[in-house]
Design an enzyme around this catalytic site. Structure first.
Site, PDB file in Angstrom:
ATOM      1  N   LYS A 134       0.826  -1.213   0.000  1.00 24.07           N
ATOM      2  CA  LYS A 134       0.000   0.000   0.000  1.00 24.07           C
ATOM      3  C   LYS A 134       0.860   1.263   0.000  1.00 24.07           C
ATOM      4  CE  LYS A 134      -4.340  -1.718   1.869  1.00 24.07           C
ATOM      5  NZ  LYS A 134      -5.442  -1.501   2.824  1.00 24.07           N
TER       6      LYS A 134
ATOM      7  N   LYS B 268      -5.502  -9.940  -8.773  1.00 28.54           N
ATOM      8  CA  LYS B 268      -6.830 -10.061  -8.194  1.00 28.54           C
ATOM      9  C   LYS B 268      -7.757  -8.952  -8.683  1.00 28.54           C
ATOM     10  CE  LYS B 268      -8.757 -10.659  -3.519  1.00 28.54           C
ATOM     11  NZ  LYS B 268      -8.412 -10.609  -2.077  1.00 28.54           N
TER      12      LYS B 268
ATOM     13  N   LYS C 243     -11.687  -3.243  -6.756  1.00 31.12           N
ATOM     14  CA  LYS C 243     -12.548  -2.081  -7.009  1.00 31.12           C
ATOM     15  C   LYS C 243     -11.735  -0.816  -7.254  1.00 31.12           C
ATOM     16  CE  LYS C 243     -13.446  -1.865  -2.025  1.00 31.12           C
ATOM     17  NZ  LYS C 243     -14.484  -1.996  -0.986  1.00 31.12           N
TER      18      LYS C 243
END
Length: 335
Positions: free
Chosen positions: A115, A197, A200
Site C-alpha cells: 500500500k 486479483k 474495485k
C-alpha cells in the site's frame, strides 16, 4: 463463544462498490454461516481512513455496503452487522494492543509495503498500525474463526501472536482465533489482467465487475475479457484468462470444470464469454433489485443499524472491561 456457539468475525472496507470478486470470494459464502455460527460482520470504516476519503461520498459508500450485505442475503436480525466506527472499543483496544505489538512484527507486514508503494504521497502511521486495529476488531468479539484469503493470512498470524502474548501475561483473556476456510468460493482475478486479483480500485473499468453494474455493462466487460490465442475452453495452468472465466462460471452455475468444458466444446471463446456474462448478470439481478428497495427504505436500514450497533457495543464492552482491568487501568465509576 456467544450463545453457546462459536463466533465468526469478518468485514469489508467501506470504500467504493463491492466487486464480483468480493461477492463470490466471500459475501456469497457468508450467507448460511449463521446456521452454525454466531456471525459478526463489520462495515470497516475506520480501516478505510488510511486512504484519504471524500466525506459525503465515504458516508454514502458505508451505507451502501451495509445495504449490499443485506441484499446479498445476510439477515441483520440473525447476524450482527454493524459500523466499526460506532463501537469505540475498537479504537480503545487498538491503543492497548499497540503496546503489546513489536515494531519488528509490523515491519514484516507485506501489505504495508504494497500500500505504501501505491500511496507514496500518504504513508501514514495508520497504514503502519493497521494490523493492530485489525487484531482489535477480531479479539474484541472473542472470535473463534476468521475467514481469510491469501492476502490476509499475515494479519491473522499477528492477531494470534498478540493474543497469545497478552494471555501469557494476564491469563486467558482473549480467544485465539483460527482461520476459517470456506467450503466453496474462488479467488476472482481481473478481467484485463488475470494474473492479479479483481479490485474495485483498478483504474481500468473493464477489469472489474461491480455488484451494481447494469446487465449491458456486465456482458460488455466479459466480452472484452483477456483470454489467449487458443480457442478451446479448457481449464489449464497456461490459460489464466480462461481459468478465471471458468471459475466465475462454475461459481454462479454450480457446474464443475469438466461439465463446462463439455458444454462449450467446439464453440469458441466468443460464445463462452457471452454465456459467462449472462450467467453473472442473472446471478446479480435479484441482489440488485433487493439493494434498490433497501437503499430507499431509510427507516428500516436505520433501525437495523441501531439495533446491531447496540448489540456489537455490548459484546465489545465485556471484553474491553476485562482487558482494562487486567492491565491496571482505573475502573470507571458508573451511576
Amino acid at each position: 463463544m456467544l450463545n453457546g456457539r462459536k463466533t465468526l468475525y469478518s468485514g469489508m472496507q467501506a470504500t467504493g462498490t463491492l466487486t464480483l470478486g468480493n461477492y463470490l470470494g466471500a459475501l456469497k459464502n457468508w450467507v448460511n454461516l449463521n446456521e452454525e455460527y454466531e456471525c459478526i460482520y463489520g462495515v470497516m470504516d475506520l480501516h478505510s481512513l488510511t486512504v484519504r476519503q471524500t466525506p459525503a461520498e465515504f458516508r454514502k459508500n458505508a451505507r451502501s455496503l451495509y445495504a449490499l450485505y443485506v441484499a446479498a442475503g445476510l439477515d441483520p436480525e440473525k447476524n450482527c452487522i454493524y459500523y466499526q466506527s460506532h463501537v469505540s472499543g475498537h479504537a480503545e483496544l487498538s491503543w492497548i494492543l499497540s503496546c503489546f505489538t513489536y515494531m519488528g512484527e509490523l515491519n514484516r507486514m507485506t501489505q504495508f509495503k504494497d500500500k505504501s508503494s501505491r500511496h507514496a504521497d500518504n504513508i501514514n502511521a495508520g497504514l503502519y498500525t493497521y494490523p493492530v486495529l485489525m487484531a482489535s476488531d477480531i479479539l474484541l468479539y472473542q472470535a473463534d474463526l476468521v475467514p481469510v484469503g491469501q492476502d490476509q493470512k499475515q494479519h491473522l498470524e499477528i492477531t494470534r501472536d498478540i493474543a497469545q502474548r497478552f494471555n501469557a501475561l494476564y491469563g486467558d483473556v482473549f480467544t485465539v482465533p483460527e482461520a476459517y476456510i470456506p467450503k466453496a468460493g474462488a479467488k476472482i482475478m481481473s478481467l484485463s489482467d488475470p494474473q492479479k486479483k479483481m479490485s474495485k480500485s483498478d483504474e481500468n473499468a473493464n477489469a472489474t465487475i461491480l455488484l451494481l453494474d447494469d446487465r449491458d455493462s456486465i456482458i460488455r466487460k466479459f466480452k472484452r475479457a483477456v483470454t489467449d490465442s487458443d480457442t478451446v475452453v479448457r481449464y489449464a495452468e497456461e490459460k489464466p484468462g480462461i481459468r478465471n472465466l471458468m471459475d466465475i462460471y462454475s461459481c454462479v452455475t454450480g457446474k464443475d470444470y469438466s461439465a463446462i468444458e463439455q458444454e462449450f466444446e467446439g464453440r469458441g471463446y466468443g460464445e463462452f464469454k457471452l454465456a459467462v456474462g449472462e450467467a453473472v448478470a442473472d446471478e446479480l439481478s435479484p441482489l440488485q433489485k433487493h439493494y434498490a428497495s433497501l437503499i430507499e427504505d431509510k427507516a428500516y436500514l436505520d433501525s437495523m443499524i441501531k439495533m446491531n450497533d447496540e448489540k456489537a457495543a455490548y459484546y465489545a464492552a465485556k471484553t474491553l472491561r476485562k482487558v482494562q482491568k487486567k492491565v491496571g487501568l482505573t475502573e470507571r465509576i458508573r451511576a
